[in-house]
Design an enzyme around this catalytic site. Structure first.
Site, PDB file in Angstrom:
ATOM      1  N   GLY A 147      51.835  64.728  47.641  1.00 26.28           N
ATOM      2  CA  GLY A 147      51.087  65.036  49.203  1.00 26.28           C
ATOM      3  C   GLY A 147      52.105  65.838  49.885  1.00 26.28           C
ATOM      4  N   TYR A 148      52.195  67.051  49.639  1.00 23.28           N
ATOM      5  CA  TYR A 148      53.202  67.858  50.425  1.00 23.28           C
ATOM      6  C   TYR A 148      52.327  68.686  51.424  1.00 23.28           C
ATOM      7  CZ  TYR A 148      55.946  67.617  46.059  1.00 23.28           C
ATOM      8  OH  TYR A 148      56.868  67.245  44.977  1.00 23.28           O
TER       9      TYR A 148
ATOM     10  N   GLU B  49      62.893  70.239  35.337  1.00 21.11           N
ATOM     11  CA  GLU B  49      61.484  70.967  35.343  1.00 21.11           C
ATOM     12  C   GLU B  49      61.907  72.402  35.536  1.00 21.11           C
ATOM     13  OE1 GLU B  49      58.760  69.728  34.209  1.00 21.11           O
ATOM     14  OE2 GLU B  49      59.527  67.786  33.968  1.00 21.11           O
TER      15      GLU B  49
HETATM   16  C1  LIG Z   1      43.411  74.254  44.306  1.00 21.30           C
HETATM   17  C2  LIG Z   1      44.583  73.959  44.955  1.00 21.30           C
HETATM   18  C3  LIG Z   1      45.341  72.803  44.381  1.00 21.30           C
HETATM   19  C4  LIG Z   1      46.472  72.402  45.484  1.00 21.30           C
HETATM   20  N1  LIG Z   1      47.077  71.241  44.962  1.00 21.30           N
HETATM   21  C5  LIG Z   1      48.098  70.775  45.895  1.00 21.30           C
HETATM   22  C6  LIG Z   1      48.582  69.538  45.448  1.00 21.30           C
HETATM   23  O1  LIG Z   1      48.419  68.732  44.603  1.00 21.30           O
HETATM   24  N2  LIG Z   1      49.709  69.235  46.227  1.00 21.30           N
HETATM   25  C7  LIG Z   1      50.090  69.938  47.515  1.00 21.30           C
HETATM   26  O2  LIG Z   1      50.718  69.246  48.277  1.00 21.30           O
HETATM   27  N3  LIG Z   1      49.348  71.149  47.777  1.00 21.30           N
HETATM   28  C8  LIG Z   1      48.604  71.556  46.951  1.00 21.30           C
HETATM   29  N4  LIG Z   1      47.957  72.787  47.145  1.00 21.30           N
HETATM   30  C9  LIG Z   1      48.266  73.665  48.407  1.00 21.30           C
HETATM   31  C10 LIG Z   1      49.233  75.010  48.122  1.00 21.30           C
HETATM   32  O3  LIG Z   1      50.608  74.647  47.784  1.00 21.30           O
HETATM   33  C11 LIG Z   1      48.948  75.487  49.307  1.00 21.30           C
HETATM   34  O4  LIG Z   1      47.934  75.996  49.311  1.00 21.30           O
HETATM   35  C12 LIG Z   1      50.156  76.713  49.292  1.00 21.30           C
HETATM   36  O5  LIG Z   1      51.461  76.289  49.567  1.00 21.30           O
HETATM   37  C13 LIG Z   1      49.893  77.708  50.492  1.00 21.30           C
HETATM   38  O6  LIG Z   1      49.614  77.073  51.784  1.00 21.30           O
HETATM   39  P1  LIG Z   1      48.438  77.258  52.431  1.00 21.30           P
HETATM   40  O7  LIG Z   1      47.269  77.238  51.919  1.00 21.30           O
HETATM   41  O8  LIG Z   1      48.566  76.402  53.829  1.00 21.30           O
HETATM   42  O9  LIG Z   1      48.538  78.907  53.135  1.00 21.30           O
HETATM   43  P2  LIG Z   1      49.422  79.425  54.219  1.00 21.30           P
HETATM   44  O10 LIG Z   1      50.887  79.130  54.040  1.00 21.30           O
HETATM   45  O11 LIG Z   1      49.136  79.182  55.579  1.00 21.30           O
HETATM   46  O12 LIG Z   1      49.423  80.948  53.742  1.00 21.30           O
HETATM   47  C14 LIG Z   1      48.287  81.708  54.085  1.00 21.30           C
HETATM   48  C15 LIG Z   1      48.954  83.378  53.777  1.00 21.30           C
HETATM   49  O13 LIG Z   1      50.173  83.626  54.326  1.00 21.30           O
HETATM   50  C16 LIG Z   1      51.042  84.207  53.496  1.00 21.30           C
HETATM   51  N5  LIG Z   1      52.485  83.590  54.073  1.00 21.30           N
HETATM   52  C17 LIG Z   1      52.716  82.472  54.258  1.00 21.30           C
HETATM   53  N6  LIG Z   1      54.351  82.546  54.741  1.00 21.30           N
HETATM   54  C18 LIG Z   1      54.515  83.776  54.525  1.00 21.30           C
HETATM   55  C19 LIG Z   1      55.747  84.470  54.678  1.00 21.30           C
HETATM   56  N7  LIG Z   1      57.101  83.735  55.145  1.00 21.30           N
HETATM   57  N8  LIG Z   1      55.687  85.943  54.751  1.00 21.30           N
HETATM   58  C20 LIG Z   1      54.572  86.704  54.407  1.00 21.30           C
HETATM   59  N9  LIG Z   1      53.359  85.885  54.181  1.00 21.30           N
HETATM   60  C21 LIG Z   1      53.352  84.634  54.208  1.00 21.30           C
HETATM   61  C22 LIG Z   1      50.701  83.348  52.321  1.00 21.30           C
HETATM   62  O14 LIG Z   1      51.431  84.009  51.269  1.00 21.30           O
HETATM   63  C23 LIG Z   1      49.219  83.429  52.529  1.00 21.30           C
HETATM   64  O15 LIG Z   1      48.716  84.736  51.845  1.00 21.30           O
HETATM   65  C24 LIG Z   1      46.815  73.081  46.414  1.00 21.30           C
HETATM   66  C25 LIG Z   1      46.102  74.434  46.879  1.00 21.30           C
HETATM   67  C26 LIG Z   1      45.087  74.763  45.977  1.00 21.30           C
HETATM   68  C27 LIG Z   1      44.136  75.984  46.585  1.00 21.30           C
END
Ligand SMILES: Cc1cc2nc3c(=O)[nH]c(=O)nc-3n(C[C@H](O)[C@H](O)[C@H](O)COP(=O)(O)OP(=O)(O)OC[C@H]3O[C@@H](n4cnc5c(N)ncnc54)[C@H](O)[C@@H]3O)c2cc1C
Length: 727
Positions: free
Chosen positions: A473-474, A589
């Site tokens: 749950g991050y 890990e």
């Molecule tokens: C199928 C699936 C399973 C998942 N499982 C888990 C889980 O079990 N637990 C959990 O906690 N999370 C989970 N996630 C979440 C995942 O970790 C996040 O989707 C990921 O960290 C990206 O966050 P966001 O989707 O909010 O995108 P954002 O962070 O909003 O990013 C949107 C876009 O902006 C870009 N961006 C962001 N920051 C920067 C930067 N500094 N410079 C340039 N570009 C940038 C990104 O690369 C991306 O292209 C899951 C996601 C999916 C799709």
């Protein structure tokens, strides 16, 4: 596995570096480029014994390996050396292999004559034929020699004393299939050594670009602070490293007589040329208008990278050679390839094989998968989107695979990072649903480091036994890449905490017994310092799970926490130390990018391509299909090497964060592009549900979770290249 130079190779590299640093700097190369040759450097290179070093001692050589020679050639490439080091060394080995008929010519070379070879069959241009005294070539089924030097072709793309070899007056050195095989082997040695030189050139080009970007100011800041530039540099950093690893793998394979050596030589040749082209081209772009000025070195790099590739003809033709050597008529017998895996090194230093224990472990894992993973399990996971199967998970845990890298005293198998990575790749390649394994293993490893005695006694054994599942749950609606921005609140109330908030993408929540929940506990502290981690039972009142369907078919969830009362005993780590808990699991890990899945995709497509279609024609005979297979198998080989380089560094006691990011970035980006291009090959058949169609839908998410590609590029640019914080 060993990816390091021997002390002797390091000493040689350093000596060559000193020589080229003194005698082959950019200014000198630019001055001499029109002639295409640096006689003083050649005298020094001969004096060091480099062209003859990889000859057997019986042929008055030093008995060195190609890998030894490559340590010198890499420096030579980085300095755009204007001497036929690679060509002469390769011809010397060719002549030695041809035996008595070639002995006088070989003596001439050992005495210091320059030599070259025409790479394609028949007459045509050859590098350094304008200065070499010995020009060898293949003419039909004959190996011929022409006395040089020949009349140089003026003003070619990048000097190199190019001259056209007219073979009409050529003397036959040897003929027949055996002679041609020896000549072809020499061309492959040229391919692999030139790949090393191109990797050296690519690294030098990248360094030129990075340095210029640090020094050059626009808009009041160094241009190196611009994220658009940083991210391209980060891509190149990993591609250049991947190309170097591939080049050395090819060299090593030739040294060891590996059956895959010809394929690897062609792969290295194509890939290293491509990367050198790209690195030099981008570095020139970073130089703006100045890059075009002849007094800058970078334009020299651009011309040299391209000219070197053109010596083999249209570089795209190498893709056809690769396809033929990987899957076509020239492919090695799979039994020989398998047997070579267990061969042991013949000399110290680089070894791209896994060691015997790791190979035995791989066999054990494959047998396990064969025994426990059924088609039904894989199909069920794809249908439900839950990438977990309790029966299979239990079997994995019973075998100790959940904790393969943990020390034995904590219930692990005590295996090193190479074995751990191999285990995961075998599982990924098999299509096994292992989201549960990955998450439970990560949470378990964190408890091992940060958990309380009670958590270790009560929860850890049940995770290890495969009875308890966790979810992470991050992520939150407004905290994704910037995970430290989470707002889910935990407020102290006596011995309890009361939690309120919402988490996005809580994969496995619907199967899990606990959620590893990152919460904000101090609103006033800087954002990384006010976080605390909890292991909250999923059956706590106030926890709600809503399913989320995804394009790739994976089921994930949104989870809500409404006045969830959690005892303090569920806290993991200190209050407000959640950020360090999040990273603690790294001790046991190491992120292992999913290479197995895209690799299995390429192999699936190769199998499809080799079967005749309804019209009786094999797709493999279509040059477009061959090129795509060759390209993606090569990109993925570079990715595999980056991945196992990170694992190998870990196994040596390092913390290869940047190298891990390089592997993840390379492999996941390649997966996205490969799945798109490979599904295209199927045409309308690609519309139907199946392995390739699923890979296309799924691949993109691998570039997002586990840290998006941009996050990896930030790490590579910042920590890997030392670039300033971007804007
Ligand atoms: C199928 C699936 C399973 C998942 N499982 C888990 C889980 O079990 N637990 C959990 O906690 N999370 C989970 N996630 C979440 C995942 O970790 C996040 O989707 C990921 O960290 C990206 O966050 P966001 O989707 O909010 O995108 P954002 O962070 O909003 O990013 C949107 C876009 O902006 C870009 N961006 C962001 N920051 C920067 C930067 N500094 N410079 C340039 N570009 C940038 C990104 O690369 C991306 O292209 C899951 C996601 C999916 C799709």
């Amino acid at each position: 596995m060993d990816l390091s130079f021997t002390p002797d190779q390091e000493a040689l590299r350093d000596a060559v570096l000193r020589l080229y640093g003194k005698q082959s700097d950019g200014e000198r190369v630019r001055d001499l480029e029109p002639e295409g040759f640096d006689p003083a450097l050649w005298a020094a290179v001969v004096d060091m014994g480099l062209p003859a070093m990889a000859l057997p001692e019986t042929a008055r050589g030093a008995g060195a390996s190609l890998t030894d020679l490559a340590a010198a050639v890499e420096v030579h490439g980085a300095h755009c050396g204007l001497v036929p080091l690679v060509e002469t060394a390769v011809v010397a080995r060719l002549l030695a292999a041809l035996g008595d008929a070639a002995a006088p010519l070989l003596s001439q070379i050992v005495e210091g004559s320059a030599a070259t070879l025409r790479l394609a069959s028949g007459p045509g241009p050859a590098a350094f034929a304008g200065i070499a005294e010995v020009v060898t070539a293949r003419d039909g089924d004959r190996v011929v020699v022409v006395d040089g030097p020949l009349a140089p072709t003026p003003r070619t793309l990048a000097g190199l004393a190019i001259a056209t070899a007219d073979l009409t007056g050529g003397r036959t050195l040897a003929e027949g299939a055996a002679a041609i095989a020896i000549f072809d082997r020499a061309v492959d040695e040229w391919r692999a050594l030139t790949a090393v030189a191109q990797a050296g050139l690519a690294r030098a080009s990248l360094e030129l670009g990075v340095q210029y970007a640090r020094d050059r100011h626009q808009f009041g800041v160094p241009i190196a602070t611009f994220q658009t530039l940083q991210h391209r540099f980060a891509d190149l950093h990993e591609r250049v490293d991947g190309s170097r690893l591939l080049a050395y793998e090819a060299i090593w394979a030739l040294d060891e007589g590996e059956p895959t050596a010809p394929a690897l030589a062609a792969q290295a040749s194509w890939y290293c040329g491509d990367v050198a082209d790209e690195a030099a081209g981008f570095s020139l772009h970073v130089h703006g208008g100045y890059g075009f000025m002849l007094e800058y070195d970078v334009q020299l790099h651009v011309r040299r990278a391209k000219a070197t590739r053109l010596l083999l003809g249209d570089p795209r033709r190498e893709l056809d050679v690769i396809a033929d050597r990987r899957w076509g008529a020239a492919a090695p017998d799979p039994a020989l390839v398998a047997a070579a895996r267990t061969a042991r090194p013949t000399r110290p230093g680089m070894d791209f094989r896994f060691d015997a224990e790791t190979e035995a472990f791989r066999s054990e894992v494959r047998a396990f998968i064969g025994e426990h993973l059924t088609d039904e399990i894989v199909a069920r996971a794809l249908t439900t989107g839950t990438m977990h199967d309790w029966g299979f998970h239990k079997a994995l845990c019973d075998r100790g695979y959940l904790a393969s890298g943990w020390p034995r005293e904590f219930g692990g198998l005590g295996r090193d990072a190479v074995d751990q990575t191999l285990l995961l790749q075998e599982l990924y390649a098999s299509g096994a649903p292992i989201d549960g394994l990955n998450i439970a293993s990560m949470v378990g490893a964190t408890l091992l480091v940060c958990g309380t005695d009670r958590q270790k006694a009560e929860i850890l054994p049940r995770i290890l036994a495969g009875e308890v599942m966790c979810c992470l749950g991050y992520s939150e609606p407004d905290a994704g890449s910037d995970v430290a921005a989470v707002t889910t609140r935990a407020v102290r109330d006596g011995d309890d905490w009361v939690i309120n908030g919402q988490k996005m993408f809580t994969t496995m929540a619907h199967e899990a017994h606990y959620v590893f929940l990152l919460c904000r506990t101090d609103l006033d502290a800087p954002k990384h310092k006010g976080l605390t981690m909890f292991l909250v039972p999923m059956d706590s009142p106030g926890v709600e799970i809503n399913a989320v369907a995804t394009m790739g078919g994976e089921r994930t969830n949104i989870t809500f926490y409404r006045d969830v009362r959690t005892p303090d005993s569920c806290r993991v780590g200190e209050v407000d130390a959640g950020w360090s808990v999040l990273h603690a699991a790294l001790v046991y890990e190491r992120s292992s990018a999913n290479w197995g899945e895209p690799d299995a995709l390429v192999e699936t497509m190769a199998t499809w391509a080799l079967q005749p279609a309804d019209d009786g024609v094999r797709p493999f005979d279509d040059p477009i299909v061959r090129a795509a297979l060759a390209r993606w198998s090569t990109e993925l080989e570079a990715g595999r090497l980056l991945l196992f380089r990170a694992a190998w560094l870990s196994a040596q006691g390092g913390m290869p964060q940047v190298e891990g990011s390089m592997a993840k970035l390379h492999i996941t980006e390649a997966f996205v592009q490969a799945s798109s291009e490979l599904v295209d090959l199927l045409g309308t058949a690609g519309l139907a549900p199946g392995h390739v169609e699923h890979a296309f839908r799924h691949a993109v998410v691998t570039t997002i979770y586990g840290g998006s590609s941009e996050v990896q590029r930030e790490i590579i640019a910042g920590r890997g290249l030392g670039l300033p914080r971007s804007r």
